[in-house]
Write a protein that holds these residues in place. Sequence first.
Motif, PDB file in Angstrom:
ATOM      1  N   ASP A  12       0.753  -1.250   0.062  1.00  0.00           N
ATOM      2  CA  ASP A  12      -0.170   0.067   0.000  1.00  0.00           C
ATOM      3  C   ASP A  12       0.973   1.208   0.067  1.00  0.00           C
ATOM      4  O   ASP A  12       0.331   2.147  -0.713  1.00  0.00           O
ATOM      5  CB  ASP A  12      -0.895   0.081   1.218  1.00  0.00           C
ATOM      6  CG  ASP A  12      -1.790  -1.197   1.336  1.00  0.00           C
ATOM      7  OD1 ASP A  12      -2.425  -1.612   0.175  1.00  0.00           O
ATOM      8  OD2 ASP A  12      -1.925  -1.778   2.248  1.00  0.00           O
ATOM      9  N   ILE A  13       1.840   1.222   0.709  1.00  0.00           N
ATOM     10  CA  ILE A  13       2.746   2.406   0.805  1.00  0.00           C
ATOM     11  C   ILE A  13       4.265   1.932   0.261  1.00  0.00           C
ATOM     12  O   ILE A  13       4.996   1.396   0.881  1.00  0.00           O
ATOM     13  CB  ILE A  13       3.030   2.907   2.290  1.00  0.00           C
ATOM     14  CG1 ILE A  13       1.521   3.201   2.666  1.00  0.00           C
ATOM     15  CG2 ILE A  13       3.928   4.090   2.399  1.00  0.00           C
ATOM     16  CD1 ILE A  13       1.580   3.707   4.335  1.00  0.00           C
ATOM     17  N   LYS A  26       4.436  10.140   6.068  1.00  0.00           N
ATOM     18  CA  LYS A  26       5.012   8.726   6.197  1.00  0.00           C
ATOM     19  C   LYS A  26       4.352   7.915   7.123  1.00  0.00           C
ATOM     20  O   LYS A  26       3.695   8.451   8.201  1.00  0.00           O
ATOM     21  CB  LYS A  26       6.507   8.753   6.203  1.00  0.00           C
ATOM     22  CG  LYS A  26       7.117   9.345   5.211  1.00  0.00           C
ATOM     23  CD  LYS A  26       8.676   9.425   5.404  1.00  0.00           C
ATOM     24  CE  LYS A  26       9.494   9.636   4.380  1.00  0.00           C
ATOM     25  NZ  LYS A  26      11.053   9.514   4.317  1.00  0.00           N
TER      26      LYS A  26
END
Length: 360
Positions: free
Chosen positions: A211-212, A301
């Motif tokens: 996903d990231i 983040k």
Amino acid sequence: LADEELKHGRIQALFTVDEETGLTGAFGLESGMIDGKYLLNLDSEDEAEIFIGCAGGIDTTSTFTYKQEALPAGKFYLRVEVKNLLGGHSGGDIHLGRGNANKLLARFLWLCMQRHEVHLCAIDGGNLRNAIPREAMAVIAVNPEEKEAVRAELNHYAADVAAELSGVDPHVTVDMVTADTPEFMIEDKVARALISALYAAPHGVIAMSHDIEGLVETSTNLASVKMTEPGKIVVATSQRSSVESEKYDIAYQVECLFRLAGAEPSHGDGYPGWKPNMHSRIKDIAVEAYQELYQQTPAIKAIHAGLECGLFLTKYPQLDMISFGPTLRGVHSPDEMMHIPAVEKFWNHLVLILEKVALE
């Protein structure tokens, strides 16, 4: 304004203790102790970065039980040392691929045990559960006629390790010196099982996030090997994942490995992760404040390290949170330091966020 808001109880300060030894303070937080809808966690390591998620973690401890046996006559004793590794945080630095002293030591000892008569007399490596081990050592007994062959093999091994880690751990050394006669040796069956398990144990990144981009999703750290008391050797590992089921999956894999080697594994209570909220209002306020101060948009983040935010969210599910802080390096190591110019930038950012929250 921040002082005035504190005076009138609109801003609360929460201090927790023992974060690095088990999140004791955060675990002690109970419902009703705090109120409010926003929480600013002042515990991140890069100025100009705002974190909105983190990994959960769980520790696994495996205990080997052994007999102290008398030393065979006529042996020669050597101390093998792995040192000068960079180490680092087992969450924030695990993706860098730095050397693990416990793994490097076990690899050499396993190789020696395949080719020579080697008895293990002592072993010690690493310290903190959340630090990649920088140093490890073992005392071994060998036949006098084989000592030169063992030294030659260590020289070749040291050269291999230096070449393998040249890009990430350029100062690593693997040394061998003559050791004093120890009091006993670890029974061979247990010693071989221990070294085999340490050699086979996973360490490092297990999976990356889908996903990231660039975020480590799951990892494990072979943190320490300690002769804690007579007849006991304790191996500590630390598992992390931003996916709760995968956190337990890698912990159970570690458990199975050490159980097959004859150890008795156990798991700590663990702590939950913090799922990122891309629609966070406090995140938007923090970004706006940073842009006003520095004409720059901070990075948003998630971090693979564990933060107390996951526990806060468990007790206070309504909280909207971010984590940020000044720039730190070498965290959880003797080289830990703070970038002094970043402190003022961080402080100004914090104050402006509080001002904006107070005016909402």
